[in-house]
Design a protein around this motif. Structure first.
Motif, PDB file in Angstrom:
ATOM      1  N   SER A   1       0.804  -1.220   0.000  1.00 51.51           N
ATOM      2  CA  SER A   1       0.000   0.000   0.000  1.00 51.51           C
ATOM      3  C   SER A   1       0.838   1.271   0.000  1.00 51.51           C
ATOM      4  O   SER A   1       0.338   2.340  -0.330  1.00 51.51           O
ATOM      5  CB  SER A   1      -0.938   0.022   1.216  1.00 51.51           C
ATOM      6  N   ARG A   2       2.112   1.147   0.363  1.00 50.28           N
ATOM      7  CA  ARG A   2       2.925   2.348   0.546  1.00 50.28           C
ATOM      8  C   ARG A   2       4.300   2.224  -0.095  1.00 50.28           C
ATOM      9  O   ARG A   2       4.809   1.145  -0.314  1.00 50.28           O
ATOM     10  CB  ARG A   2       3.094   2.639   2.045  1.00 50.28           C
ATOM     11  N   THR A   3       4.860   3.411  -0.339  1.00 47.24           N
ATOM     12  CA  THR A   3       6.263   3.496  -0.709  1.00 47.24           C
ATOM     13  C   THR A   3       6.917   4.455   0.279  1.00 47.24           C
ATOM     14  O   THR A   3       6.240   5.096   1.085  1.00 47.24           O
ATOM     15  CB  THR A   3       6.458   3.960  -2.160  1.00 47.24           C
ATOM     16  N   VAL A   4       8.241   4.541   0.214  1.00 51.27           N
ATOM     17  CA  VAL A   4       8.981   5.413   1.127  1.00 51.27           C
ATOM     18  C   VAL A   4       9.798   6.402   0.309  1.00 51.27           C
ATOM     19  O   VAL A   4      10.532   6.015  -0.602  1.00 51.27           O
ATOM     20  CB  VAL A   4       9.921   4.597   2.046  1.00 51.27           C
ATOM     21  N   ILE A   5       9.649   7.674   0.618  1.00 51.37           N
ATOM     22  CA  ILE A   5      10.476   8.720   0.020  1.00 51.37           C
ATOM     23  C   ILE A   5      11.514   9.116   1.059  1.00 51.37           C
ATOM     24  O   ILE A   5      11.164   9.509   2.181  1.00 51.37           O
ATOM     25  CB  ILE A   5       9.629   9.933  -0.407  1.00 51.37           C
ATOM     26  N   ALA A   6      12.775   8.974   0.711  1.00 54.17           N
ATOM     27  CA  ALA A   6      13.864   9.355   1.612  1.00 54.17           C
ATOM     28  C   ALA A   6      14.289  10.782   1.288  1.00 54.17           C
ATOM     29  O   ALA A   6      14.476  11.137   0.117  1.00 54.17           O
ATOM     30  CB  ALA A   6      15.046   8.407   1.450  1.00 54.17           C
TER      31      ALA A   6
END
Length: 200
Positions: A116-121
């Motif tokens: 459901s999600r992604t991660v932006i660093a």
């Protein structure tokens, strides 16, 4: 679970690898990248600390908005009886299995929310300035620092913000359906500080 050959990064259409070859992170105020396909396992229960420790090797964080970690596994506090267990994708199936076995006989739940999600660093000397334009949290180091997390709104998108170090570096967990919007917003704001893209 999505078949591996069908999986696609939420931000793949931006061609981040190509953008990274044209970026200069050493001279940028803000460095941004996507961490795609991270294992995110939602766990809920009132008396599960011992079971979680057995399954993950990590002490369950009991203080609001804090993060505990051991090795590659992190546990982020979401609420009084809710946490996320976060790890590299290749550990997902094993972690889910171990948690479910550890929770047997207890009033507890294990839910895989990875897809459901992604991660932006986001990192760099001006990363905090970029975040401050979109969130209402007090981001001063005395109020929010490494090892802390918070659910908040970021430019009208719901996110979970985790400060991972004092560079400062942050990880922004965002629903995949909002990832395009938030990536573009960060890009526009970060132009004022010098932006570089890196490929994970």
């Amino acid at each position: 679970m999505v078949e591996a050959y069908q999986r696609r990064s939420a931000l793949a259409h931006f061609g981040l690898s190509a953008q990274a070859t044209r970026s200069d992170p050493a001279h940028a105020g803000v460095v941004v990248s996507e961490i795609a396909h991270r294992a995110i396992i939602n766990i809920r229960g009132a008396t599960i600390a011992a079971a979680v420790k057995t399954a993950t090797g990590v002490d369950l964080p009991m203080v609001a908005n804090t993060v505990a970690m051991a090795g590659d596994v992190r546990i982020l506090w979401l609420g009084p009886d809710e946490w996320w267990v976060v790890a590299p994708d290749q550990q997902r199936a094993d972690l889910i299995d171990r948690l479910r076995r550890a929770f047997e006989g207890q009033h507890a739940a294990v839910t895989d929310v990875s897809e459901s999600r992604t991660v932006i660093a986001l990192s760099g000397p001006s990363a905090r300035d970029v975040l401050a334009r979109g969130v209402s949290l007090d981001l001063h180091p005395r109020a929010f620092g490494p090892g802390q997390c918070a659910q908040t709104g970021m430019s009208k998108a719901n996110v979970l913000l985790h400060q991972v170090d004092d560079r400062p570096g942050y990880e922004i967990y965002i629903l995949k359906s909002f990832a395009d919007y938030l990536w573009r917003w960060i890009g526009l704001v970060a132009e004022d500080f010098g932006l570089a893209v890196t490929a994970d």
